[in-house]
Design an enzyme around this catalytic site. Sequence first.
Site, mmCIF file in Angstrom:
data_model
loop_
_atom_site.group_PDB
_atom_site.id
_atom_site.type_symbol
_atom_site.label_atom_id
_atom_site.label_comp_id
_atom_site.label_asym_id
_atom_site.label_seq_id
_atom_site.Cartn_x
_atom_site.Cartn_y
_atom_site.Cartn_z
ATOM 1 N N GLU A 110 0.834 -1.203 0.000
ATOM 2 C CA GLU A 110 0.000 0.000 0.000
ATOM 3 C C GLU A 110 0.870 1.255 0.000
ATOM 4 O O GLU A 110 0.558 2.248 -0.649
ATOM 5 C CB GLU A 110 -0.936 -0.015 1.209
ATOM 6 C CG GLU A 110 -1.980 -1.120 1.138
ATOM 7 C CD GLU A 110 -2.864 -1.178 2.365
ATOM 8 O OE1 GLU A 110 -4.043 -1.538 2.230
ATOM 9 O OE2 GLU A 110 -2.364 -0.871 3.479
ATOM 10 N N GLU A 130 -3.300 -9.997 4.035
ATOM 11 C CA GLU A 130 -4.209 -9.676 5.141
ATOM 12 C C GLU A 130 -5.362 -10.672 5.270
ATOM 13 O O GLU A 130 -5.838 -10.937 6.388
ATOM 14 C CB GLU A 130 -4.777 -8.256 4.956
ATOM 15 C CG GLU A 130 -3.828 -7.136 5.317
ATOM 16 C CD GLU A 130 -2.931 -6.726 4.159
ATOM 17 O OE1 GLU A 130 -2.341 -5.630 4.234
ATOM 18 O OE2 GLU A 130 -2.801 -7.502 3.186
#
Length: 259
Positions: A110, A130
């Site tokens: 990210e 995740e």
Amino acid sequence: MNPIRTEIRGHVFEVTLDRPNANAIDLATSRIMGEVFTCFRDDPELRVAILTGSGEKFFCPGWDLKAAAGGDAVDSDYGVGGFGGLQELRGLNKPVIVAVNGICCGGGLELALSGDIILAADHATFALPEIRSGTVADAASIKLPKRIPYHIAMEMLLTGRWIDAPEAARWGLVNRILPSDRLMTAARALADELASGPPLVFAAIKEIVREAEDMKFQDALNRITKSQFETVEKLYRSEDQIEGARAFAEKRDPVWTGR
């Protein structure tokens, strides 16, 4: 030990994430990164930033799970600029090059997506794991489907599978792959090229791209022609605008001052 190392080379600002053993980001590091990138944004002498990680194994795995287990809440205040100091930093109208020197996953991916140009070492790998820990890659869920083919982005988000540097380049996630010993040389050469360019034009490009992302084409174009972008208005009233025209007419390289 400071988890962030910085170096200034002319108009280029190098930022190295240095948190042994994996360059994971905890709350304190995120807040420092926010302060660092705010200084970069606000210093008129700094025109281009390079972000990389220390060592050759990890660029950044994202959130420091050990710190989280020790009390760092995932929804805490990451500091100015949000996670890693870049994702939500307002008004950052300067180019940021990300040099991915190894494993780039979770919040690290990210963070890389917050840059403008991504160079990767040939051994770099990418993932959004995740899903395997029961959490959501929130920023990546917004950004990744806009950067690479939707179905590839969704596969990464839904399965957490890893991709290597060649596949990342094939889908357009990274601009270029370099041997690891040439990664920073290439990043610095590119940064120097950008640093010699017109900073006010770069600022206008970044603001237009950012603001126009969710606008209809004609609406965005109308904002430009009606002088509703601050950076564009500043560019068209600048000394650099005159210098560019003069340099073209005189068949010489322009000297940009950012004024």
